[in-house]
Design a protein around this motif. Sequence first.
Motif, PDB file in Angstrom:
ATOM      1  N   ASN A  59       3.027   4.199  -2.593  1.00 30.02           N
ATOM      2  CA  ASN A  59       2.718   5.629  -3.573  1.00 30.02           C
ATOM      3  C   ASN A  59       1.855   5.187  -4.525  1.00 30.02           C
ATOM      4  O   ASN A  59       0.886   6.031  -4.891  1.00 30.02           O
ATOM      5  CB  ASN A  59       3.939   6.077  -3.868  1.00 30.02           C
ATOM      6  CG  ASN A  59       4.706   6.515  -2.914  1.00 30.02           C
ATOM      7  OD1 ASN A  59       4.371   7.296  -2.109  1.00 30.02           O
ATOM      8  ND2 ASN A  59       6.237   6.503  -2.850  1.00 30.02           N
ATOM      9  N   MET A  60       2.204   3.947  -5.282  1.00 32.04           N
ATOM     10  CA  MET A  60       1.642   3.898  -6.480  1.00 32.04           C
ATOM     11  C   MET A  60       0.204   3.170  -6.332  1.00 32.04           C
ATOM     12  O   MET A  60      -0.884   3.627  -6.886  1.00 32.04           O
ATOM     13  CB  MET A  60       2.294   2.697  -7.187  1.00 32.04           C
ATOM     14  CG  MET A  60       2.347   2.614  -8.713  1.00 32.04           C
ATOM     15  SD  MET A  60       1.621   4.243  -9.670  1.00 32.04           S
ATOM     16  CE  MET A  60       3.267   4.986 -10.424  1.00 32.04           C
ATOM     17  N   SER A  63       1.534  -4.493  -6.122  1.00 30.26           N
ATOM     18  CA  SER A  63       1.943  -3.165  -5.885  1.00 30.26           C
ATOM     19  C   SER A  63       3.251  -2.921  -5.100  1.00 30.26           C
ATOM     20  O   SER A  63       3.435  -2.008  -4.075  1.00 30.26           O
ATOM     21  CB  SER A  63       1.046  -2.046  -5.742  1.00 30.26           C
ATOM     22  OG  SER A  63       0.098  -2.532  -4.694  1.00 30.26           O
ATOM     23  N   VAL A 100      11.102  -7.564  -3.768  1.00 27.83           N
ATOM     24  CA  VAL A 100      10.296  -8.511  -2.953  1.00 27.83           C
ATOM     25  C   VAL A 100       9.367  -9.270  -3.615  1.00 27.83           C
ATOM     26  O   VAL A 100       8.841 -10.069  -2.998  1.00 27.83           O
ATOM     27  CB  VAL A 100       9.868  -7.679  -1.765  1.00 27.83           C
ATOM     28  CG1 VAL A 100      10.407  -7.073  -0.911  1.00 27.83           C
ATOM     29  CG2 VAL A 100       8.561  -6.753  -2.098  1.00 27.83           C
ATOM     30  N   THR A 112       5.393   8.254 -13.070  1.00 28.17           N
ATOM     31  CA  THR A 112       5.153   8.973 -11.623  1.00 28.17           C
ATOM     32  C   THR A 112       4.049   9.789 -12.033  1.00 28.17           C
ATOM     33  O   THR A 112       3.332  10.137 -10.974  1.00 28.17           O
ATOM     34  CB  THR A 112       6.431   9.580 -11.464  1.00 28.17           C
ATOM     35  OG1 THR A 112       7.257   9.970 -12.383  1.00 28.17           O
ATOM     36  CG2 THR A 112       7.333   8.673 -10.520  1.00 28.17           C
ATOM     37  N   ALA A 149       1.099  -1.368  -0.108  1.00 30.95           N
ATOM     38  CA  ALA A 149       0.041   0.159  -0.141  1.00 30.95           C
ATOM     39  C   ALA A 149       0.737   1.265   0.034  1.00 30.95           C
ATOM     40  O   ALA A 149       0.713   2.153   0.845  1.00 30.95           O
ATOM     41  CB  ALA A 149      -0.971  -0.085   1.203  1.00 30.95           C
ATOM     42  N   SER A 199      -3.124  -4.731   1.512  1.00 32.63           N
ATOM     43  CA  SER A 199      -2.277  -5.297   2.919  1.00 32.63           C
ATOM     44  C   SER A 199      -0.979  -4.563   2.437  1.00 32.63           C
ATOM     45  O   SER A 199      -0.496  -4.063   1.445  1.00 32.63           O
ATOM     46  CB  SER A 199      -2.110  -6.924   2.380  1.00 32.63           C
ATOM     47  OG  SER A 199      -1.394  -7.028   1.292  1.00 32.63           O
ATOM     48  N   ASP A 200      -0.288  -4.351   3.908  1.00 31.47           N
ATOM     49  CA  ASP A 200       1.060  -3.930   3.764  1.00 31.47           C
ATOM     50  C   ASP A 200       1.762  -4.419   4.970  1.00 31.47           C
ATOM     51  O   ASP A 200       0.963  -4.811   5.889  1.00 31.47           O
ATOM     52  CB  ASP A 200       0.874  -2.279   3.825  1.00 31.47           C
ATOM     53  CG  ASP A 200       2.272  -1.806   3.259  1.00 31.47           C
ATOM     54  OD1 ASP A 200       2.418  -1.380   2.009  1.00 31.47           O
ATOM     55  OD2 ASP A 200       3.331  -1.688   4.165  1.00 31.47           O
ATOM     56  N   MET A 210       3.339  -0.863 -16.893  1.00 29.82           N
ATOM     57  CA  MET A 210       4.334  -0.016 -16.616  1.00 29.82           C
ATOM     58  C   MET A 210       3.485   1.438 -16.580  1.00 29.82           C
ATOM     59  O   MET A 210       3.298   2.121 -17.632  1.00 29.82           O
ATOM     60  CB  MET A 210       5.509  -0.021 -17.755  1.00 29.82           C
ATOM     61  CG  MET A 210       6.466   0.865 -17.676  1.00 29.82           C
ATOM     62  SD  MET A 210       7.198   1.289 -15.977  1.00 29.82           S
ATOM     63  CE  MET A 210       8.140  -0.249 -15.793  1.00 29.82           C
TER      64      MET A 210
HETATM   65  N1  NAP Z   1       6.186   5.276  -7.993  1.00 28.55           N
HETATM   66  C1  NAP Z   1       6.000   5.089  -9.478  1.00 28.55           C
HETATM   67  O1  NAP Z   1       5.734   6.105  -9.970  1.00 28.55           O
HETATM   68  C2  NAP Z   1       6.217   3.772 -10.360  1.00 28.55           C
HETATM   69  C3  NAP Z   1       6.019   3.850 -11.465  1.00 28.55           C
HETATM   70  C4  NAP Z   1       6.051   2.562 -12.441  1.00 28.55           C
HETATM   71  C5  NAP Z   1       6.006   1.312 -11.743  1.00 28.55           C
HETATM   72  N2  NAP Z   1       6.101   1.336 -10.394  1.00 28.55           N
HETATM   73  C6  NAP Z   1       6.276   0.234  -9.597  1.00 28.55           C
HETATM   74  O2  NAP Z   1       5.078   0.028  -8.527  1.00 28.55           O
HETATM   75  C7  NAP Z   1       5.422  -0.987  -7.508  1.00 28.55           C
HETATM   76  C8  NAP Z   1       5.213   0.072  -6.166  1.00 28.55           C
HETATM   77  O3  NAP Z   1       5.893   1.281  -6.245  1.00 28.55           O
HETATM   78  P1  NAP Z   1       5.786   2.513  -5.030  1.00 28.55           P
HETATM   79  O4  NAP Z   1       6.371   3.404  -5.509  1.00 28.55           O
HETATM   80  O5  NAP Z   1       4.152   2.603  -4.874  1.00 28.55           O
HETATM   81  O6  NAP Z   1       6.758   1.564  -3.769  1.00 28.55           O
HETATM   82  P2  NAP Z   1       6.294   1.821  -2.262  1.00 28.55           P
HETATM   83  O7  NAP Z   1       5.696   3.059  -2.064  1.00 28.55           O
HETATM   84  O8  NAP Z   1       7.579   1.394  -1.542  1.00 28.55           O
HETATM   85  O9  NAP Z   1       5.266   0.543  -2.018  1.00 28.55           O
HETATM   86  C9  NAP Z   1       5.419  -0.588  -1.656  1.00 28.55           C
HETATM   87  C10 NAP Z   1       4.766  -0.913  -0.278  1.00 28.55           C
HETATM   88  O10 NAP Z   1       4.945  -2.101  -0.102  1.00 28.55           O
HETATM   89  C11 NAP Z   1       5.258  -2.585   1.250  1.00 28.55           C
HETATM   90  N3  NAP Z   1       5.662  -3.924   1.374  1.00 28.55           N
HETATM   91  C12 NAP Z   1       6.973  -4.253   1.168  1.00 28.55           C
HETATM   92  N4  NAP Z   1       7.188  -5.757   1.072  1.00 28.55           N
HETATM   93  C13 NAP Z   1       5.748  -6.191   1.453  1.00 28.55           C
HETATM   94  C14 NAP Z   1       5.308  -7.461   1.782  1.00 28.55           C
HETATM   95  N5  NAP Z   1       6.288  -8.606   1.825  1.00 28.55           N
HETATM   96  N6  NAP Z   1       4.012  -7.568   1.724  1.00 28.55           N
HETATM   97  C15 NAP Z   1       3.195  -6.411   1.843  1.00 28.55           C
HETATM   98  N7  NAP Z   1       3.667  -5.270   1.676  1.00 28.55           N
HETATM   99  C16 NAP Z   1       4.880  -5.108   1.587  1.00 28.55           C
HETATM  100  C17 NAP Z   1       6.309  -1.725   1.466  1.00 28.55           C
HETATM  101  O11 NAP Z   1       6.518  -1.380   2.821  1.00 28.55           O
HETATM  102  P3  NAP Z   1       7.981  -0.874   3.251  1.00 28.55           P
HETATM  103  O12 NAP Z   1       7.944   0.399   2.964  1.00 28.55           O
HETATM  104  O13 NAP Z   1       7.910  -1.520   4.772  1.00 28.55           O
HETATM  105  O14 NAP Z   1       9.065  -1.742   2.417  1.00 28.55           O
HETATM  106  C18 NAP Z   1       5.607  -0.387   1.096  1.00 28.55           C
HETATM  107  O15 NAP Z   1       4.758   0.218   1.791  1.00 28.55           O
HETATM  108  C19 NAP Z   1       7.170  -1.001  -7.688  1.00 28.55           C
HETATM  109  O16 NAP Z   1       7.181  -2.528  -8.015  1.00 28.55           O
HETATM  110  C20 NAP Z   1       7.554   0.049  -8.907  1.00 28.55           C
HETATM  111  O17 NAP Z   1       8.256  -0.619  -9.866  1.00 28.55           O
HETATM  112  C21 NAP Z   1       6.060   2.553  -9.512  1.00 28.55           C
END
Ligand code: NAP
Length: 272
Positions: free
Chosen positions: A13-14, A70, A75, A121, A11, A35-36, A118
């Motif tokens: 940013n995305m 997400s 992981v 941001t 849970a 879930s997170d 894909m």
């Molecule tokens: N942000 C973007 O602009 C963007 C663009 C394209 C693709 N994406 C993709 O989107 C995905 C998510 O990106 P995001 O920026 O949203 O990442 P993020 O903010 O780090 O969100 C991921 C969340 O998952 C939690 N998590 C980690 N391990 C877990 C587990 N085993 N079970 C349940 N939750 C768990 C993390 O907790 P912790 O912080 O404790 O680790 C965090 O709260 C990535 O794979 C990324 O490649 C993102």
Amino acid sequence: MTTPRIAFIGAGNMAASLIGGLRAQGIDANAIRASDRGAEQRSKISAEHGIETFASNAEAIQGADVIVLSIKPQVMKEVCQDLAAHIGEQQLVVSIAAGISCASLESWLGPRAIVRCMPNTPALLRQGVSGLYGNVQVSPAQRQQAEQLLSAVGLALWLDQEAQIDAVTAVSGSGPAYFFLLIEAMTAAGEKLGLPRETAAQLTLHTALGAARMAVASDVDASELRRRVTSPAGTTEAAIKTFQADGFEALVEKALNAAAHRSAELAEQLGQ
Ligand SMILES: NC(=O)c1ccc[n+]([C@@H]2O[C@H](COP(=O)([O-])OP(=O)(O)OC[C@H]3O[C@@H](n4cnc5c(N)ncnc54)[C@H](OP(=O)(O)O)[C@@H]3O)[C@@H](O)[C@H]2O)c1
């Protein structure tokens, strides 16, 4: 179409952007769960969007039509292997993680319907664009579900081949940073030409915004729009000729090739 029940694993940013987008489209909070592993993250997303949250990923996916992975790519393997025993045949898996192939996901989750996306941001402002690829098991109804999900944060475009995800990563995934670089360079050049920094920055930003809006709204392509604003022997032509004399287009191609190559390389490493 009935509203699909969607479970987000991770849970961050995305997920928060997608959930915000779905809620703004009128999707009921009861149809969404997340879930997170972080208690703080769970309380935050639950308070913001009124959805039910879980510490257990396996619990979160119960009864869901769509499972959105997400979490960070690093992981993914561990999370999928833990989920494999709990996931139903009919559940669609949508992965937004960079660099994780359908083959890797199937090797961890078993053969199933998977959509790989894909996003980029600007999805955080619901101004994103995403490339989507669905494997052969994805039904037309599931395609619609995935499209509805990604359209909640911007434009969603389907791809014919999974390998095109590397090109999407190079164009739009990493693309916002290329525009930021151009904005930085134009602001600095404007300042050197005698403008106050803030004025140079505002002029650059609003030019970028205006040009993008104009190009999106136009029924002619960017080269025609450029031709229309480039008078012979004028100021724009002087700048464009300078860009092109130093190989601007070739440099852009080289940069995007490097990004696509790196995307394929990361997929290779992360999919092990
Ligand atoms: N942000 C973007 O602009 C963007 C663009 C394209 C693709 N994406 C993709 O989107 C995905 C998510 O990106 P995001 O920026 O949203 O990442 P993020 O903010 O780090 O969100 C991921 C969340 O998952 C939690 N998590 C980690 N391990 C877990 C587990 N085993 N079970 C349940 N939750 C768990 C993390 O907790 P912790 O912080 O404790 O680790 C965090 O709260 C990535 O794979 C990324 O490649 C993102």
